[in-house]
Design an enzyme around this catalytic site. Structure first.
Site, PDB file in Angstrom:
ATOM      1  N   GLU A   1     -57.330   0.227  26.458  1.00  0.00           N
ATOM      2  CA  GLU A   1     -58.755   0.086  26.804  1.00  0.00           C
ATOM      3  C   GLU A   1     -58.885  -0.149  28.301  1.00  0.00           C
ATOM      4  OE1 GLU A   1     -61.664   0.491  26.032  1.00  0.00           O
ATOM      5  OE2 GLU A   1     -62.250  -0.191  24.055  1.00  0.00           O
ATOM      6  N   ASP A   2     -59.996   0.270  28.872  1.00  0.00           N
ATOM      7  CA  ASP A   2     -60.226  -0.030  30.283  1.00  0.00           C
ATOM      8  C   ASP A   2     -60.636  -1.489  30.468  1.00  0.00           C
ATOM      9  OD1 ASP A   2     -62.615   0.467  28.973  1.00  0.00           O
ATOM     10  OD2 ASP A   2     -63.535   1.573  30.619  1.00  0.00           O
TER      11      ASP A   2
ATOM     12  N   ASP B   1     -64.435  -7.179  26.976  1.00  0.00           N
ATOM     13  CA  ASP B   1     -65.545  -7.999  27.429  1.00  0.00           C
ATOM     14  C   ASP B   1     -65.822  -9.041  26.327  1.00  0.00           C
ATOM     15  OD1 ASP B   1     -67.933  -8.824  28.554  1.00  0.00           O
ATOM     16  OD2 ASP B   1     -68.857  -6.864  28.623  1.00  0.00           O
TER      17      ASP B   1
ATOM     18  N   PHE C   1     -70.157  -7.004  37.623  1.00  0.00           N
ATOM     19  CA  PHE C   1     -70.321  -5.584  37.305  1.00  0.00           C
ATOM     20  C   PHE C   1     -69.381  -4.776  38.199  1.00  0.00           C
ATOM     21  CE2 PHE C   1     -73.982  -2.277  36.696  1.00  0.00           C
ATOM     22  CZ  PHE C   1     -73.104  -1.462  35.995  1.00  0.00           C
TER      23      PHE C   1
ATOM     24  N   ARG D   1     -67.155   6.826  37.488  1.00  0.00           N
ATOM     25  CA  ARG D   1     -65.861   6.682  36.812  1.00  0.00           C
ATOM     26  C   ARG D   1     -64.734   7.225  37.682  1.00  0.00           C
ATOM     27  NH1 ARG D   1     -66.679   5.519  31.283  1.00  0.00           N
ATOM     28  NH2 ARG D   1     -68.488   6.503  30.344  1.00  0.00           N
TER      29      ARG D   1
END
Ligand code: PRP
Length: 178
Positions: A101-102, A105, A154, A167
């Site tokens: 996964e990037d 959260d 963010f 991206r």
């Protein structure tokens, strides 16, 4: 609200160094002679995954597969109920699997996804994330390999997006909301 790119949070050099370290660790833990299925969760993780597997030994039996999932909820809060848009092409039964996964959260997406994959009886199931926003966690997820722990800010780039944008950045940058 409009968005502007902010400062570099993680440089391409720092990312590259860490990706190499993680790849070596995964290869070592798996055992070079054993096969490994590396599962990328689209879209963000595709960037990290392709760099990661290219740092693994050439003579290792590595298969790459992807899933596309989205968790129900609004744009900022995931519900943890995962909808599969694109499933794995191959069975993972009896295989050593690393899910890539990037970012993790709240942990809801991964937690649900791992339950789903566990039901397919892999020999082992590990988790590798590039970024971990620990303070946002709503459910416990065991992360076996983590690139960087980051605060609740963010960030975009290296696969991470802002409404689909940015991206493709080589560095991970902050976003300024105006
Ligand atoms: C991101 C990320 C995880 C999820 C993490 O995906 O890739 O799948 O959010 O959030 P959680 O821990 O709160 O569940 P996103 O839905 O942004 O999709 P993308 O990879 O296509 O950008």
């Amino acid at each position: 609200m409009s968005y502007k790119l902010g400062d570099v949070i993680l440089s391409r050099e720092a990312i590259s160094r860490r990706v190499k370290e993680i790849a070596e660790q995964i290869a070592k833990d798996n055992g070079k002679d054993k096969s490994l299925v590396v599962v990328g969760i689209l879209t963000g993780a595709a960037f990290f995954l392709t760099d990661l597997v290219r740092e693994m030994p050439e003579d290792m039996d590595i298969r790459v597969d992807f899933m596309s999932v989205a968790s129900y909820g609004d744009s900022t809060t995931s519900s943890g109920i995962v909808r599969i848009f694109h499933d794995l092409k191959s069975s993972i039964e009896g295989k050593n699997v690393v899910v890539v996964e990037d970012i993790v959260d709240t942990g809801l997406t991964l937690s649900h996804l791992l339950d789903l994959l566990k039901n397919r009886n892999p020999a082992s199931l590990k988790v590798c994330v590039l970024l971990d926003k620990k303070e946002r966690r709503k459910t416990e997820v065991k992360v076996d390999y983590c690139g960087f722990s980051i605060p609740d800010e963010f960030v975009v780039g290296y696969g991470l997006d802002c409404a689909g944008m940015w991206r493709h950045l080589k560095d991970i940058k902050g976003v300024i909301e105006e």
